[in-house]
Design an enzyme around this catalytic site. Structure first.
Site, short mmCIF file in Angstrom:
data_model
loop_
_atom_site.label_atom_id
_atom_site.label_comp_id
_atom_site.label_asym_id
_atom_site.label_seq_id
_atom_site.Cartn_x
_atom_site.Cartn_y
_atom_site.Cartn_z
N ASP A 1 0.82 -1.21 0.00
CA ASP A 1 0.00 0.00 0.00
C ASP A 1 0.86 1.26 0.00
O ASP A 1 2.08 1.20 0.18
CB ASP A 1 -0.95 0.00 1.21
CG ASP A 1 -0.24 -0.31 2.53
OD1 ASP A 1 1.01 -0.36 2.56
OD2 ASP A 1 -0.92 -0.49 3.54
N ASN B 1 -7.41 -2.49 14.40
CA ASN B 1 -8.79 -2.83 14.02
C ASN B 1 -8.85 -4.02 13.07
O ASN B 1 -9.88 -4.29 12.46
CB ASN B 1 -9.48 -1.61 13.40
CG ASN B 1 -8.77 -1.13 12.14
OD1 ASN B 1 -7.85 -1.78 11.65
ND2 ASN B 1 -9.18 0.01 11.62
N HIS C 1 -7.03 -4.39 10.30
CA HIS C 1 -6.78 -4.13 8.87
C HIS C 1 -5.46 -4.76 8.42
O HIS C 1 -4.53 -4.92 9.19
CB HIS C 1 -6.85 -2.63 8.53
CG HIS C 1 -5.68 -1.79 8.95
ND1 HIS C 1 -5.81 -0.66 9.72
CD2 HIS C 1 -4.36 -1.88 8.68
CE1 HIS C 1 -4.63 -0.10 9.90
NE2 HIS C 1 -3.73 -0.83 9.29
N GLU D 1 -9.42 -1.55 5.44
CA GLU D 1 -10.07 -1.26 6.71
C GLU D 1 -11.31 -2.15 6.89
O GLU D 1 -11.80 -2.73 5.90
CB GLU D 1 -10.49 0.22 6.73
CG GLU D 1 -9.33 1.19 6.60
CD GLU D 1 -8.56 1.38 7.92
OE1 GLU D 1 -8.49 0.44 8.73
OE2 GLU D 1 -8.00 2.47 8.12
N1 LIG Z 1 -0.76 0.18 6.20
C1 LIG Z 1 0.01 -0.19 7.34
C2 LIG Z 1 -0.22 -1.65 7.65
O1 LIG Z 1 0.29 -2.43 6.58
C3 LIG Z 1 0.43 -2.03 8.95
O2 LIG Z 1 0.25 -3.39 9.20
C4 LIG Z 1 -0.17 -1.21 10.06
C5 LIG Z 1 0.35 -1.57 11.44
O3 LIG Z 1 1.55 -0.90 11.70
P1 LIG Z 1 2.51 -1.18 12.94
O4 LIG Z 1 3.31 -2.36 12.56
O5 LIG Z 1 3.33 0.07 13.03
O6 LIG Z 1 1.65 -1.40 14.12
O7 LIG Z 1 0.14 0.16 9.78
C6 LIG Z 1 -0.29 0.69 8.55
O8 LIG Z 1 -1.64 1.01 8.65
#
Ligand SMILES: N[C@@H]1[C@@H](O)[C@H](O)[C@@H](COP(=O)(O)O)O[C@@H]1O
Length: 264
Positions: free
Chosen positions: A67, A136, A138, A143
């Site tokens: 993404d 959440n 995702h 989402e």
């Molecule tokens: N788009 C990314 C996700 O791909 C990732 O898994 C999430 C969690 O991030 P973290 O690993 O910093 O908790 O963050 C973002 O929203």
């Protein structure tokens, strides 16, 4: 799903990195699906070290990131392209022309999404897709309420995700509310999926992913449909699961089976 519960974040990163090491050594021209966020950083450090020691090479590998923020240039320090360059690509022997991140600066984002799907298909599909998880549930920027067969598209971020990621932006900096993300269907098409989660603040999402119903309310629960999904978590992220001992037992048996197969 294979559920691997390890002591801490360092073990999770090492376990995840081993999967990528095996993949690259089995197929030098592997197509790797990569992720951003804080969770994969330690795994990338492991891969950089393995590359430095000559245990793995990215020379023939191709990568696709999950993404990107819509509205950020790849040179913006908070863009996921910039993140990938900084955290991995600049430190390994990969050909940057073989690395793909959805274009956050696309003039026509809808066409750019279709093009991204076409590029993945032209590369032969993703061999191993790395995932983190949002609080959440995702995955990528899919989402809750995302279609379980969705493809790469523009997605609006929830307030929770925007707030969680605000820590990376300075107070006066523009923080995008839109993204381009691989869809859940795109992710499920990967031959193998590896989801990493660490820390207690992911325990609720991990519980919903592993033991909850298959539902668009927890996008990661779609991995229940995947034939080769590995959920690698530390004790803290596992803490809300009902069947921890059973998962550990399965994994111990799995290790024995792998050792047996290797000895044949
Ligand atoms: N788009 C990314 C996700 O791909 C990732 O898994 C999430 C969690 O991030 P973290 O690993 O910093 O908790 O963050 C973002 O929203």
């Amino acid at each position: 799903m294979q559920i691997v519960i390890l002591k801490n974040a360092a073990e999770v990163a090492a376990y995840g990195a081993d999967i990528f090491e095996k993949q690259l050594n089995r197929k030098a021209e592997s197509v790797l699906g990569l992720a951003t966020g804080s969770t994969p950083v330690a795994l990338y450090q492991n891969l950089i070290e393995k590359n430095r020691c000559g245990d793995i090479s990215f020379k023939d590998a191709v990568t696709f990131n999950l993404d990107e923020y819509l509205g950020l240039e790849g040179t913006h320090p908070q863009s996921y392209r910039f993140f990938m360059n900084e955290q991995l690509f600049n430190h390994v022997d990969i050909n940057k022309d073989h690395t793909h991140v959805p274009p956050g600066n696309a003039k026509n984002p809808v066409e750019a999404c279709q093009e991204y799907e076409a590029q993945i298909a032209a590369a032969g599909g993703i061999d191993v897709q790395l995932l983190g998880i949002g609080r959440n549930g995702h995955i990528g920027f899919n989402e809750p309420s995302s279609g379980l067969t969705s493809r790469t598209r523009v997605k609006t971020l929830t307030k929770e995700t925007i707030d969680d990621n605000a820590r990376f932006f300075s107070a006066d900096e523009y923080q995008p509310h839109l993204s381009i993300t691989m869809g859940i269907g795109t992710i499920l098409d990967a031959k193998k999926v590896v989801l990493l989660a660490t820390g207690e603040n992911k325990a609720e999402a991990v519980k919903a992913t592993v033991e909850g119903p298959l539902t668009a309310s927890c996008p990661a629960s779609a991995l229940q449909l995947h034939r080769d999904a590995v959920i690698v978590i530390d004790e803290a992220a596992a803490s809300k699961l009902d069947n921890i001992e059973f998962y550990k037992h399965i994994e111990a048996e799995n290790q024995k089976l792998q050792a047996h197969l290797a000895s044949l």
